[in-house]
Design a protein around this motif. Sequence first.
Motif, PDB file in Angstrom:
ATOM      1  N   LEU A 171      -0.737  10.228 -45.592  1.00 22.31           N
ATOM      2  CA  LEU A 171       0.256   9.902 -46.610  1.00 22.31           C
ATOM      3  C   LEU A 171       1.564   9.444 -45.963  1.00 22.31           C
ATOM      4  N   LYS A 172       1.887  10.011 -44.832  1.00 22.15           N
ATOM      5  CA  LYS A 172       3.108   9.634 -44.122  1.00 22.15           C
ATOM      6  C   LYS A 172       3.033   8.175 -43.666  1.00 22.15           C
TER       7      LYS A 172
ATOM      8  N   GLY B 257       3.160   5.946 -46.861  1.00 22.12           N
ATOM      9  CA  GLY B 257       4.497   5.903 -47.454  1.00 22.12           C
ATOM     10  C   GLY B 257       5.467   5.085 -46.626  1.00 22.12           C
ATOM     11  N   LYS B 258       5.439   5.262 -45.312  1.00 25.19           N
ATOM     12  CA  LYS B 258       6.324   4.498 -44.439  1.00 25.19           C
ATOM     13  C   LYS B 258       6.024   3.013 -44.531  1.00 25.19           C
TER      14      LYS B 258
ATOM     15  N   LEU C 123       7.218   1.707 -48.179  1.00 29.49           N
ATOM     16  CA  LEU C 123       8.667   1.707 -48.376  1.00 29.49           C
ATOM     17  C   LEU C 123       9.386   0.885 -47.317  1.00 29.49           C
TER      18      LEU C 123
ATOM     19  N   LYS D 199      15.033   2.323 -50.394  1.00 30.89           N
ATOM     20  CA  LYS D 199      13.643   2.385 -49.936  1.00 30.89           C
ATOM     21  C   LYS D 199      13.590   2.522 -48.418  1.00 30.89           C
TER      22      LYS D 199
ATOM     23  N   TYR E 121      14.310   6.150 -47.596  1.00 31.71           N
ATOM     24  CA  TYR E 121      13.158   7.014 -47.821  1.00 31.71           C
ATOM     25  C   TYR E 121      12.115   6.819 -46.714  1.00 31.71           C
TER      26      TYR E 121
ATOM     27  N   ILE F 270      10.691   9.763 -44.273  1.00 36.76           N
ATOM     28  CA  ILE F 270       9.255  10.028 -44.134  1.00 36.76           C
ATOM     29  C   ILE F 270       8.841   9.941 -42.675  1.00 36.76           C
TER      30      ILE F 270
END
Length: 240
Positions: A185-186, A189-190, A193, A201, A204, A208
């Motif tokens: 997920l990391k 997400g990176k 975003l 963004k 965030y 992350i």
Amino acid sequence: MPGVVIVRGAVSRAQVIEAAKKVSEGKAKEESVNGRTMFVVSAKDAMELAKKHAPVAVNNQKVQDKVAQHTMEDLAIAAADGNTVVFGYASRVRETLEAKSKVNDELLTLLAKKPAGIANFAAKVPGGMGDLLPLDNDDLGMIVNSIKAVYGSADIAEGQAVVNLTAVTEKASQAEDLKGTLDGLKVLGKSMLGASKAADKQLYARLIDSVKVSSAGNELSLDLAIPQSDIDAIVAILKK
């Protein structure tokens, strides 16, 4: 049996109580217990506040269903002593203030695992973390549900906010599985975003990316250091 969360740290208990009263939007009622003031929010009001402040991005109906399951009793918060705050179900907070129950020895052990910071915390989750989160009964839900306790600390060091959260699972394999999921997920997400040119963004994405995920035995740890510049940016976003 429902428990209470006991938080002890260097933060003023008055500040914590005032912040909680502000969140309650004037719905907290005062009650005197063993010479201390306990602030109580009815189960109905707690439900309404939870609905009002539930994030738009999540499945609100599922959140509401979870809240309904666990908000069957009034909630309360009170200062137990100079730097200790107790909150949870009103009946258990009352018992704690009346010295009819004491802190579980396991929680004291968890609290002592981290050096004292601005605030240290520890909590047991008797039914599993999945009971408190709007998760389906899938593989991720079962892994998250294996979390039986959490502990950690928050502090300021070298101009950064340093936060640790450690989850204790039933088995070491579950902590490792959860680490693998969070690592994935990391990265996702990176990637999502980080591709955006929007300043929030990108912020965030940095946060992350800076989260360090590790596991040792049946414990999974998340460590995050936030520089002052990013703290300022977060505050600016929250003020909008």
